[in-house]
Design an enzyme around this catalytic site. Structure first.
Site, PDB file in Angstrom:
ATOM      1  N   GLU A   1      56.742  38.001  11.726  1.00  0.00           N
ATOM      2  CA  GLU A   1      58.149  37.999  12.175  1.00  0.00           C
ATOM      3  C   GLU A   1      58.103  38.343  13.672  1.00  0.00           C
ATOM      4  OE1 GLU A   1      60.566  41.265  10.743  1.00  0.00           O
ATOM      5  OE2 GLU A   1      62.455  40.239  11.162  1.00  0.00           O
TER       6      GLU A   1
ATOM      7  N   HIS B   1      64.011  37.526  -0.646  1.00  0.00           N
ATOM      8  CA  HIS B   1      63.828  38.411   0.511  1.00  0.00           C
ATOM      9  C   HIS B   1      65.179  39.025   0.861  1.00  0.00           C
ATOM     10  CE1 HIS B   1      61.859  38.937   4.773  1.00  0.00           C
ATOM     11  NE2 HIS B   1      62.707  39.920   4.508  1.00  0.00           N
TER      12      HIS B   1
ATOM     13  N   HIS C   1      66.807  43.020   1.434  1.00  0.00           N
ATOM     14  CA  HIS C   1      66.690  44.479   1.446  1.00  0.00           C
ATOM     15  C   HIS C   1      68.020  45.022   0.953  1.00  0.00           C
ATOM     16  CE1 HIS C   1      63.006  44.309   3.987  1.00  0.00           C
ATOM     17  NE2 HIS C   1      63.568  43.167   4.382  1.00  0.00           N
TER      18      HIS C   1
ATOM     19  N   ASP D   1      67.795  38.394   3.869  1.00  0.00           N
ATOM     20  CA  ASP D   1      67.189  39.568   4.521  1.00  0.00           C
ATOM     21  C   ASP D   1      68.104  40.794   4.467  1.00  0.00           C
ATOM     22  OD1 ASP D   1      65.059  40.850   5.723  1.00  0.00           O
ATOM     23  OD2 ASP D   1      65.305  39.946   7.698  1.00  0.00           O
ATOM     24  N   ASP D   2      68.999  40.928   5.433  1.00  0.00           N
ATOM     25  CA  ASP D   2      69.944  42.064   5.508  1.00  0.00           C
ATOM     26  C   ASP D   2      71.332  41.493   5.777  1.00  0.00           C
ATOM     27  OD1 ASP D   2      67.956  44.453   5.616  1.00  0.00           O
ATOM     28  OD2 ASP D   2      67.188  43.033   7.085  1.00  0.00           O
TER      29      ASP D   2
ATOM     30  N   HIS E   1      55.807  41.797   4.810  1.00  0.00           N
ATOM     31  CA  HIS E   1      56.394  41.177   5.997  1.00  0.00           C
ATOM     32  C   HIS E   1      55.239  40.939   6.978  1.00  0.00           C
ATOM     33  CE1 HIS E   1      60.192  42.458   4.373  1.00  0.00           C
ATOM     34  NE2 HIS E   1      60.884  42.170   5.462  1.00  0.00           N
TER      35      HIS E   1
END
Ligand code: HPA
Ligand code: ZN
Length: 334
Positions: A197, A14, A16, A275-276, A194
């Protein structure tokens, strides 16, 4: 424990790629491409990364992506991430990209994909890191835009393993994208989404039932539906959880409140992901370290996240065997 975590073989599911854009590279690309950004230093960019929820992050994240113009930019972005993977002993990674973030600005789909793939290929040969690409649809846009994006991806069908769904969750339920996911599955893509969340547990159930997802990204709100939790356990349906992201975006007030370790102990196939990372304060090792600091775990429990991630990955059976062997080998020596 930090030494153990640093050296632990890891698998990321996961991530991005646009969220791995570090402020320094953002500045370099802005200069290279003559794009103006509303900050005068990398430190000022970092200082602006205070988020109150998912949307407050997305606003800044889409703005940051404006500096990505040329194929070389996408290569540089992805290569920088792969070098961080090597540092964290990430052996396999499955990378999300958001084609619409770029095509909506007039960047060609092929420019994005070719730059990313060139970096992934080099990662495979020079760093030994295996990888897959997952193309996400932006759920704040309409389904027709997602369909157009899917059709643009068809010539790259063999280079993109799955479709996903990201961006603003609340108010954009899985139902909105049922047709495009059906078309993607018919074309041979796998699917993830997703869910859970910021959206309710019902979005997780709906993503499973309507979008036929192989994994749920985040999914931490599954605990609001005990039957769903039982279903996830029974089906070993994986959740790709992102601890630092969840704290930064206030899904949990702090790391102590995070439920991933509890979910692990209840037998869910949960995994740790970044994630980011450029926006949320850390890559894979940082996520594991922050989690272990708030939730004391045995080495076996920490390693179970990696075993789960191998099981949850889209790697070939042969590659999964290699990854498991690396992990067992590491544990035997640890
Ligand atoms: N949630 C939804 N969309 C996103 C995220 C996320 O955590 N990161 C990048 N796009
Ligand atoms: Zn995400």
């Amino acid at each position: 424990m930090e030494t153990f975590i640093q050296a632990l073989p890891k698998i990321e599911l996961h991530l991005h790629i646009e969220g791995s854009l570090e402020p320094e590279l953002m500045f370099e690309l802005a200069r290279r491409n003559g794009v103006s950004i509303p900050f005068d230093s990398a430190a000022a960019v970092r200082a602006a990364y205070e988020f109150s929820d998912l949307q407050s992050f997305l606003d800044i994240y889409y703005q940051g992506a404006n500096v990505l113009i040329e194929e070389q930019d996408f290569f540089d972005l992805c290569w920088a991430y792969l070098l961080r993977c090597r540092q964290d002993n990430v052996l396999h990674t499955e990378i999300f990209f958001d084609p619409q973030t770029h095509t909506e600005r007039g960047i060609e789909f092929d420019t994005v994909v070719n730059g990313l793939l060139r970096a992934l290929e080099r990662g495979r040969t020079e760093l030994g890191i295996s990888s897959h690409l997952i193309m996400c649809f932006l759920r704040h846009l309409d389904e027709d835009s997602a369909v157009a994006t899917l059709r643009r991806a068809l010539p790259h069908r063999d280079k993109i393993i799955a479709v996903g769904l990201d961006s603003a969750e609340a108010g954009n339920p899985p139902q909105k994208f049922q047709r495009v996911f059906e078309e993607a599955l018919d074309a041979g893509f796998l699917s993830v989404a997703h869910a859970g969340e910021e959206g309710p547990a019902s979005y997780i159930s709906d993503a499973i039932a309507l979008l036929k997802v192989a994994r749920i990204d985040h999914g931490v709100r599954c605990v609001e539906d005990p039957e769903l939790v039982q279903q996830l356990i029974a089906a070993r349906l994986p959740l790709t959880v992102c601890p630092l992201s969840n704290v930064k975006l206030r899904v949990f007030d702090n790391m102590q409140q995070h439920n991933i370790v509890d979910l692990l102990r209840r037998g869910l196939c949960v995994t740790v992901n970044s994630d980011d990372p450029a926006y949320f304060g850390g890559y894979m090792t940082d996520n594991f370290v922050a989690l272990a600091a708030a939730h004391p775990m045995s080495e076996d429990e920490i390693a179970r996240f990696s075993f789960n991630a191998i099981e949850a990955s889209f790697a070939s059976a042969e590659r999964k065997c290699q990854l498991e062997a690396s992990l067992r080998d590491f544990l035997a020596r640890a």
